[in-house]
Write an enzyme that holds these catalytic residues in place. Structure first.
Site, PDB file in Angstrom:
ATOM      1  N   SER A 144      11.423  26.002 -21.616  1.00  0.00           N
ATOM      2  CA  SER A 144      11.981  25.955 -22.972  1.00  0.00           C
ATOM      3  C   SER A 144      10.813  25.696 -23.913  1.00  0.00           C
ATOM      4  O   SER A 144       9.766  25.179 -23.479  1.00  0.00           O
ATOM      5  CB  SER A 144      12.970  24.783 -23.047  1.00  0.00           C
ATOM      6  N   TYR A 157      16.188  15.776 -21.789  1.00  0.00           N
ATOM      7  CA  TYR A 157      16.115  17.208 -21.455  1.00  0.00           C
ATOM      8  C   TYR A 157      14.685  17.723 -21.625  1.00  0.00           C
ATOM      9  O   TYR A 157      14.147  18.416 -20.751  1.00  0.00           O
ATOM     10  CB  TYR A 157      17.080  17.986 -22.349  1.00  0.00           C
TER      11      TYR A 157
HETATM   12  N1  LIG Z   1      20.228  28.593 -24.589  1.00  0.00           N
HETATM   13  C1  LIG Z   1      19.179  27.965 -25.097  1.00  0.00           C
HETATM   14  O1  LIG Z   1      19.116  27.719 -26.311  1.00  0.00           O
HETATM   15  C2  LIG Z   1      18.030  27.580 -24.206  1.00  0.00           C
HETATM   16  C3  LIG Z   1      16.827  27.224 -24.824  1.00  0.00           C
HETATM   17  C4  LIG Z   1      15.747  26.845 -24.032  1.00  0.00           C
HETATM   18  C5  LIG Z   1      15.866  26.875 -22.650  1.00  0.00           C
HETATM   19  N2  LIG Z   1      17.051  27.228 -22.068  1.00  0.00           N
HETATM   20  C6  LIG Z   1      17.120  27.210 -20.601  1.00  0.00           C
HETATM   21  O2  LIG Z   1      17.635  28.436 -20.147  1.00  0.00           O
HETATM   22  C7  LIG Z   1      18.268  28.242 -18.873  1.00  0.00           C
HETATM   23  C8  LIG Z   1      19.627  28.921 -18.889  1.00  0.00           C
HETATM   24  O3  LIG Z   1      20.451  28.274 -19.857  1.00  0.00           O
HETATM   25  P1  LIG Z   1      21.568  29.053 -20.685  1.00  0.00           P
HETATM   26  O4  LIG Z   1      21.176  29.009 -22.100  1.00  0.00           O
HETATM   27  O5  LIG Z   1      21.875  30.345 -20.071  1.00  0.00           O
HETATM   28  O6  LIG Z   1      22.789  28.028 -20.511  1.00  0.00           O
HETATM   29  P2  LIG Z   1      24.256  28.256 -19.890  1.00  0.00           P
HETATM   30  O7  LIG Z   1      24.931  29.388 -20.550  1.00  0.00           O
HETATM   31  O8  LIG Z   1      24.896  26.909 -19.953  1.00  0.00           O
HETATM   32  O9  LIG Z   1      23.970  28.643 -18.372  1.00  0.00           O
HETATM   33  C9  LIG Z   1      23.401  27.721 -17.485  1.00  0.00           C
HETATM   34  C10 LIG Z   1      23.568  28.227 -16.082  1.00  0.00           C
HETATM   35  O10 LIG Z   1      22.966  27.252 -15.192  1.00  0.00           O
HETATM   36  C11 LIG Z   1      23.916  26.970 -14.187  1.00  0.00           C
HETATM   37  N3  LIG Z   1      23.742  25.687 -13.548  1.00  0.00           N
HETATM   38  C12 LIG Z   1      23.751  24.441 -14.086  1.00  0.00           C
HETATM   39  N4  LIG Z   1      23.606  23.516 -13.134  1.00  0.00           N
HETATM   40  C13 LIG Z   1      23.493  24.195 -11.962  1.00  0.00           C
HETATM   41  C14 LIG Z   1      23.302  23.808 -10.608  1.00  0.00           C
HETATM   42  N5  LIG Z   1      23.226  22.519 -10.248  1.00  0.00           N
HETATM   43  N6  LIG Z   1      23.199  24.778  -9.654  1.00  0.00           N
HETATM   44  C15 LIG Z   1      23.291  26.080  -9.996  1.00  0.00           C
HETATM   45  N7  LIG Z   1      23.490  26.511 -11.239  1.00  0.00           N
HETATM   46  C16 LIG Z   1      23.591  25.574 -12.210  1.00  0.00           C
HETATM   47  C17 LIG Z   1      25.258  27.064 -14.911  1.00  0.00           C
HETATM   48  O11 LIG Z   1      26.307  27.139 -13.970  1.00  0.00           O
HETATM   49  P3  LIG Z   1      27.648  26.241 -14.139  1.00  0.00           P
HETATM   50  O12 LIG Z   1      28.480  27.006 -15.136  1.00  0.00           O
HETATM   51  O13 LIG Z   1      28.206  26.173 -12.769  1.00  0.00           O
HETATM   52  O14 LIG Z   1      27.212  24.905 -14.682  1.00  0.00           O
HETATM   53  C18 LIG Z   1      25.037  28.341 -15.691  1.00  0.00           C
HETATM   54  O15 LIG Z   1      25.202  29.473 -14.872  1.00  0.00           O
HETATM   55  C19 LIG Z   1      18.314  26.730 -18.659  1.00  0.00           C
HETATM   56  O16 LIG Z   1      17.277  26.350 -17.780  1.00  0.00           O
HETATM   57  C20 LIG Z   1      18.071  26.167 -20.038  1.00  0.00           C
HETATM   58  O17 LIG Z   1      17.485  24.887 -19.984  1.00  0.00           O
HETATM   59  C21 LIG Z   1      18.135  27.593 -22.818  1.00  0.00           C
END
Ligand SMILES: NC(=O)c1ccc[n+]([C@@H]2O[C@H](COP(=O)([O-])OP(=O)(O)OC[C@H]3O[C@@H](n4cnc5c(N)ncnc54)[C@H](OP(=O)(O)O)[C@@H]3O)[C@@H](O)[C@H]2O)c1
Length: 310
Positions: A144, A157
């Site tokens: 991130s 986080y």
């Molecule tokens: N969106 C943003 O603004 C943003 C910004 C910077 C970085 N990121 C990073 O991008 C990545 C993806 O996030 P996203 O934005 O796509 O969020 P998201 O829509 O909430 O998706 C997160 C994914 O991670 C899965 N997950 C969480 N805990 C898990 C576990 N213990 N084992 C396996 N899967 C798990 C969730 O599954 P469940 O539904 O089962 O929980 C979901 O599929 C993350 O690492 C996040 O920190 C996101």
């Protein structure tokens, strides 16, 4: 790398991981999309089946915080690749909880580290041996811009993502002699379930007697507004594709341009006190906005002898 790669993605049931899985299938690759929800994996399979002239998508049940689940995923990925193993591991699973550092419970701090850091390292340990045996492989860690800077309410986080950055920098050098390349993708704000989850997971902290009650309320509004303006996951899927498949991947991919590269550069270049001021104003982390009387009540409570606190 060969045209058709086998790419395992963690957290592919939603958001960035899900979008990336479909994007890479459209580009002709064999994607092992993994996640915890059986229903979400099944919906993903159905959607991928509708992609004409694409690659292939298989799904794996995988909770990155469970050693047994990771071991089963290794066995299953071996089966799905006829013993060849995966070419690329995309460590994407992750989440955050929006809580001030002095308020967060050990359990909530640990749970973020369990998934974002320990889960990522456990996946690397599980899949590196087969990559090392083949003399080639690629690891893409989704960090991130919060892996480079820290925001109020995101100390826990951001600490996990700073850890991901440090681990990735070390791994990049340690794994190179074995033909394994490591790249990091640093998203800015992206419209997924992420922001909503940061709010939902912090629900128990939003009590009227919290010293941060007013700032919590402001954060909830900001999170919603950020989602209205943030781009969708396409820009990150493209960055992950480059990190996973370029012949010579960059060390880091920051996206999107304004909410990622420009923002990160600005925060790194401007004086820290100025950035503190801007964040404090945005979140209402000032004596005035938190409510001077509420701060005094909390100060008195904290100073009162233990037995006399109500
Ligand atoms: N969106 C943003 O603004 C943003 C910004 C910077 C970085 N990121 C990073 O991008 C990545 C993806 O996030 P996203 O934005 O796509 O969020 P998201 O829509 O909430 O998706 C997160 C994914 O991670 C899965 N997950 C969480 N805990 C898990 C576990 N213990 N084992 C396996 N899967 C798990 C969730 O599954 P469940 O539904 O089962 O929980 C979901 O599929 C993350 O690492 C996040 O920190 C996101």
């Amino acid at each position: 790398m060969a045209t058709r790669e086998t790419i395992l993605i963690t957290g592919a049931t939603a958001g960035i991981g899900r979008y990336t899985a479909l994007h890479l299938v459209r580009a002709g690759h064999h994607v092992l999309a993994s996640g915890r929800s059986v229903d979400a994996l099944s919906a993903l399979r159905t959607e991928a089946a509708g992609i004409a002239n694409g690659g292939k998508l298989d799904t794996l049940r995988l909770d990155v915080t469970s050693a047994a689940s990771i071991a089963a995923a290794v066995t299953e990925s071996d089966r799905l690749t006829a013993g060849r193993g995966i070419d690329v591991l995309v460590n994407n699973a992750g989440f955050g909880i929006a809580v001030p550092v002095a308020e967060i419970s050990d359990a909530d701090l640990r749970s973020q580290f369990d998934t974002n850091v320990f889960g990522l390292v456990a996946m690397v340990r599980a899949f590196v041996p087969q990559m090392r045996a083949r003399g080639r492989g690629r690891i893409v860690n989704v960090s991130s811009i919060g892996g480079k800077i820290a925001l109020p309410f995101f100390g826990g986080y951001n600490a996990t993502k700073h850890a991901v950055e440090a681990l990735s920098d070390a791994m990049r050098v340690e794994l190179k002699p074995f033909g394994i390349q490591v790249a990091v993708v640093e998203p800015g704000a992206i419209r997924t379930n992420f922001a909503t989850r940061t709010v939902d997971e912090a629900k128990s902290y939003r009590t009227s007697d919290s010293p941060y009650a007013a700032a919590h309320a402001t954060y909830v509004k900001l999170a919603k507004r950020a989602d209205d303006f943030a781009p969708g996951p396409k820009v990150i899927a493209r960055a992950i594709e480059k990190a996973a498949l370029s012949r010579r991947p960059r060390v880091r991919y920051v996206a999107p341009f304004f909410g990622g590269r420009v923002l990160l550069r600005l925060v790194q270049l401007l004086p820290a006190r100025l950035i503190d001021f801007a964040f404090a104003q945005a979140l209402g982390l000032t004596r005035k906005k938190l409510g001077a009387s509420s701060l005094e009540v909390h100060a008195q409570k904290a100073l009162a002898p233990a037995g006399s606190r109500s």
